[in-house]
Design a protein around this motif. Structure first.
Motif, short mmCIF file in Angstrom:
data_model
loop_
_atom_site.label_atom_id
_atom_site.label_comp_id
_atom_site.label_asym_id
_atom_site.label_seq_id
_atom_site.Cartn_x
_atom_site.Cartn_y
_atom_site.Cartn_z
N ARG A 34 0.83 -1.21 0.00
CA ARG A 34 0.00 0.00 0.00
C ARG A 34 0.87 1.25 0.00
O ARG A 34 0.52 2.25 -0.63
CB ARG A 34 -0.92 0.01 1.22
CG ARG A 34 -2.07 -1.00 1.16
CD ARG A 34 -2.96 -0.88 2.37
NE ARG A 34 -3.57 0.44 2.44
CZ ARG A 34 -4.29 0.86 3.49
NH1 ARG A 34 -4.45 0.06 4.54
NH2 ARG A 34 -4.82 2.05 3.49
N ALA A 35 1.99 1.20 0.71
CA ALA A 35 2.87 2.36 0.76
C ALA A 35 3.51 2.62 -0.60
O ALA A 35 3.66 3.77 -1.03
CB ALA A 35 3.95 2.15 1.82
N THR A 36 3.90 1.53 -1.28
CA THR A 36 4.46 1.67 -2.63
C THR A 36 3.41 2.25 -3.57
O THR A 36 3.69 3.12 -4.38
CB THR A 36 4.93 0.31 -3.16
OG1 THR A 36 5.91 -0.22 -2.27
CG2 THR A 36 5.56 0.45 -4.54
N LEU A 37 2.18 1.73 -3.45
CA LEU A 37 1.09 2.23 -4.28
C LEU A 37 0.85 3.71 -4.02
O LEU A 37 0.68 4.51 -4.96
CB LEU A 37 -0.19 1.44 -4.00
CG LEU A 37 -1.46 1.90 -4.73
CD1 LEU A 37 -1.29 1.75 -6.24
CD2 LEU A 37 -2.67 1.10 -4.25
N ILE A 54 10.26 8.36 -15.77
CA ILE A 54 10.32 7.35 -14.71
C ILE A 54 11.76 6.86 -14.53
O ILE A 54 12.24 6.68 -13.40
CB ILE A 54 9.37 6.17 -15.02
CG1 ILE A 54 7.92 6.67 -15.09
CG2 ILE A 54 9.53 5.07 -13.98
CD1 ILE A 54 7.43 7.35 -13.84
N ILE A 55 12.47 6.65 -15.63
CA ILE A 55 13.87 6.24 -15.54
C ILE A 55 14.69 7.31 -14.83
O ILE A 55 15.60 7.01 -14.05
CB ILE A 55 14.43 5.96 -16.96
CG1 ILE A 55 13.79 4.70 -17.52
CG2 ILE A 55 15.95 5.81 -16.92
CD1 ILE A 55 14.14 4.45 -18.99
N THR A 56 14.36 8.57 -15.09
CA THR A 56 15.07 9.67 -14.43
C THR A 56 14.85 9.65 -12.92
O THR A 56 15.79 9.85 -12.13
CB THR A 56 14.61 11.02 -15.01
OG1 THR A 56 14.87 11.05 -16.41
CG2 THR A 56 15.35 12.18 -14.35
N VAL A 57 13.62 9.40 -12.50
CA VAL A 57 13.34 9.30 -11.07
C VAL A 57 14.14 8.16 -10.45
O VAL A 57 14.70 8.30 -9.35
CB VAL A 57 11.82 9.10 -10.83
CG1 VAL A 57 11.54 8.78 -9.36
CG2 VAL A 57 11.05 10.35 -11.24
N ILE A 95 13.70 13.65 -6.08
CA ILE A 95 14.08 13.75 -4.67
C ILE A 95 12.86 13.70 -3.77
O ILE A 95 12.93 13.21 -2.63
CB ILE A 95 14.90 15.05 -4.43
CG1 ILE A 95 15.57 15.00 -3.05
CG2 ILE A 95 14.03 16.28 -4.58
CD1 ILE A 95 16.57 13.91 -2.88
N ILE A 96 11.70 14.19 -4.25
CA ILE A 96 10.46 14.11 -3.46
C ILE A 96 10.06 12.65 -3.29
O ILE A 96 9.68 12.21 -2.19
CB ILE A 96 9.33 14.90 -4.15
CG1 ILE A 96 9.71 16.38 -4.25
CG2 ILE A 96 8.01 14.71 -3.42
CD1 ILE A 96 8.72 17.22 -5.03
N THR A 97 10.16 11.88 -4.36
CA THR A 97 9.82 10.46 -4.30
C THR A 97 10.76 9.71 -3.37
O THR A 97 10.32 8.90 -2.54
CB THR A 97 9.89 9.84 -5.71
OG1 THR A 97 9.02 10.57 -6.59
CG2 THR A 97 9.48 8.38 -5.70
N VAL A 98 12.03 9.97 -3.50
CA VAL A 98 13.03 9.30 -2.66
C VAL A 98 12.80 9.63 -1.18
O VAL A 98 12.85 8.75 -0.31
CB VAL A 98 14.46 9.70 -3.10
CG1 VAL A 98 15.49 9.25 -2.08
CG2 VAL A 98 14.77 9.12 -4.47
N PHE A 121 11.56 2.07 -8.39
CA PHE A 121 11.15 1.47 -9.67
C PHE A 121 9.70 0.97 -9.58
O PHE A 121 8.91 1.15 -10.51
CB PHE A 121 12.10 0.32 -10.02
CG PHE A 121 11.74 -0.38 -11.30
CD1 PHE A 121 12.08 0.17 -12.53
CD2 PHE A 121 11.06 -1.59 -11.27
CE1 PHE A 121 11.74 -0.48 -13.72
CE2 PHE A 121 10.72 -2.24 -12.44
CZ PHE A 121 11.06 -1.68 -13.67
N GLN A 122 9.34 0.33 -8.45
CA GLN A 122 7.97 -0.15 -8.29
C GLN A 122 6.97 1.01 -8.28
O GLN A 122 5.93 0.95 -8.94
CB GLN A 122 7.86 -0.94 -6.98
CG GLN A 122 8.50 -2.32 -7.02
CD GLN A 122 8.24 -3.09 -5.74
OE1 GLN A 122 8.33 -2.54 -4.65
NE2 GLN A 122 7.91 -4.36 -5.87
#
Length: 436
Positions: free
Chosen positions: A4-7, A53-56, A204-207, A225-226
């Motif tokens: 759920r957290a990944t989603l 997405i690859i950049t992220v 960086i926000i995603t990370v 990646f997920q």
């Protein structure tokens, strides 16, 4: 980390990427590509979804984020290039474009003719509210975004389902731009979403979001990646669906831009109610996007330049955006193309080098060689897109491999990287600590 957290992180990333360009460009591509829609949208998805997405994911491999990535060329280059990225996704292009799309979708359909005064008043009120909210955003933008993204997505699904039953038009013959090489034309059109360069800031926000949920550095890239896969699935679904509406709208009339096409489709299918609902939803989506971008730009520049306060930068970003937004959507799109044609290849090369770091040992000579040659060619492409005469250089550029498919910068970047690698072997760079 639970699924759920990944989603949730993936949906957040989708919300970050989903802005004005994600609506107006696919629908325009659909109308212009017509019977060549499938290869055209495939090329668009490659640069509009795949590369962002690859950049992220690439940013997740670097502890210092985008600044660290670009600084591998040179520290000054890192500051200048990432500053250009923030200006591009902020006051120079993305914020004015989102504001103009909100106007085109929300107010323009109700006007009998285009109104300069109407645009002026709308942008003043719209960006005034954006500035006010950006001064103390707290969790308001996140809450609106989390609520709005599903509503907007469901509304788009409603438009697409309606297009199968309520739009009688069929895709027409591709126009001149798409007739010869629809895939690679769509590839270049994907630049216009700005998502690949926005990913340098959004990564960086995603990370940070994943780290806050307890993801270790070892698992960070995999989880990124997920989450990226979730965002990619959402973006691809929207692009394909919206593009198909554009393909079916080709026989319904002439439209100035993608926003007008989408508003026209909503009106044909559901009448004034459809136009009103679409305008409100798109307007709110653009509003939250603008607030997020003002906040991001203000935080970045106030942190990099301590003499500037957050409020000063936020005000400057808002005023510049207001001035540019009043040029109108068509003008904003037209002048953004040359800049994006120049910047995108540099961003792509940086990302590619990140994934080859283990081979090239993150040598600054490799980075510099690849970036310098790619930049020279992409600068030419940008100047040509801006209408600057380049006849003295054109024969040399046209002789480069892949010129016909608008990838003439790729081989020079490879040659520059190889040359940099040779220099690295002859004159090793000073030892430096690099995040892997």
């Amino acid at each position: 980390m639970k699924g759920r957290a990944t989603l949730f992180t993936g949906l957040t990333l989708f919300a970050l990427f989903f802005g004005a360009g994600n609506l107006i460009y696919p629908v325009t591509l659909g109308m212009e590509s017509g019977t060549s829609y499938l290869p055209a949208i495939a090329g668009f998805i490659l640069t509009g979804v795949g590369i962002p997405i690859i950049t992220v994911v690439a940013i997740s491999r670097i502890r210092g984020g985008a600044i660290e990535l670009a600084s591998r060329v040179h520290p000054l280059f890192g500051v200048v290039f990432i500053s250009v990225v923030y200006l591009t996704i902020g006051p120079l292009f993305a914020i004015p474009r989102a504001t103009s799309v909100a106007y085109e979708s929300g107010l323009a359909p109700w006007l009998t003719e285009s109104s300069t005064l109407g645009l002026l008043l709308f942008t003043a009120i719209f960006l005034g509210l954006v500035f006010f909210i950006s001064l103390n955003p707290s969790k308001l933008v996140d809450r609106i975004g989390q609520l709005l993204t599903p509503v907007l997505f469901i509304s788009i699904v409603g438009l697409v389902i309606g297009s199968f039953f309520l739009l009688s038009g069929d895709p027409q013959q591709a126009n001149e731009k798409y007739s010869a090489q629809p895939f690679f034309t769509g590839f270049i059109e994907g630049y216009l979403t700005m998502d690949a360069i926005a990913a340098l800031a959004f990564g960086i926000i995603t990370v940070t979001s994943l780290r806050d949920r307890g993801v270790s550095q070892k698992m960070l890239t995999f989880r990124t990646f997920q989450a990226g896969g979730v965002a990619a699935l959402g973006l691809m679904s929207v692009y394909i669906s919206i593009g198909w509406i554009g393909a079916k709208m080709a026989t319904e009339g002439n439209y100035d831009n993608g926003s007008a096409i989408l508003a026209g489709a909503a009106n044909i299918m559901y009448g004034d109610i459809g136009t009103l609902l679409l305008g409100l939803i798109v307007g709110l989506a653009c509003f939250t996007t603008c607030v997020g971008l003002v906040v991001a730009c203000a935080q970045f520049f106030s942190n990099r330049f301590p003499s500037l306060s957050y409020k000063q930068v936020a005000l400057a970003v808002t005023l510049i955006s207001f001035a540019i937004a009043n040029l109108g959507l068509n003008q904003i799109v037209a002048y953004s193309v040359p800049v994006l044609v120049f910047v995108y290849p540099i961003a792509i090369v940086l990302v590619i080098l990140t994934f080859t770091g283990g081979i090239i040992h993150h040598s600054p000579y490799v980075y510099r060689g690849a970036i310098i040659l790619a930049s020279l060619v992409s600068l030419y492409d940008g100047l040509v897109a801006a209408g600057v005469p380049m006849s003295a250089v054109t024969p040399y550029i046209q002789s480069l491999p892949l010129y016909e498919i608008n990838l003439s910068w790729l081989v020079p970047a490879l040659i520059g990287g190889i040359a940099g690698g040779i220099i690295h072997l002859l004159v090793p760079a000073s030892p430096r600590t690099v995040s892997k």
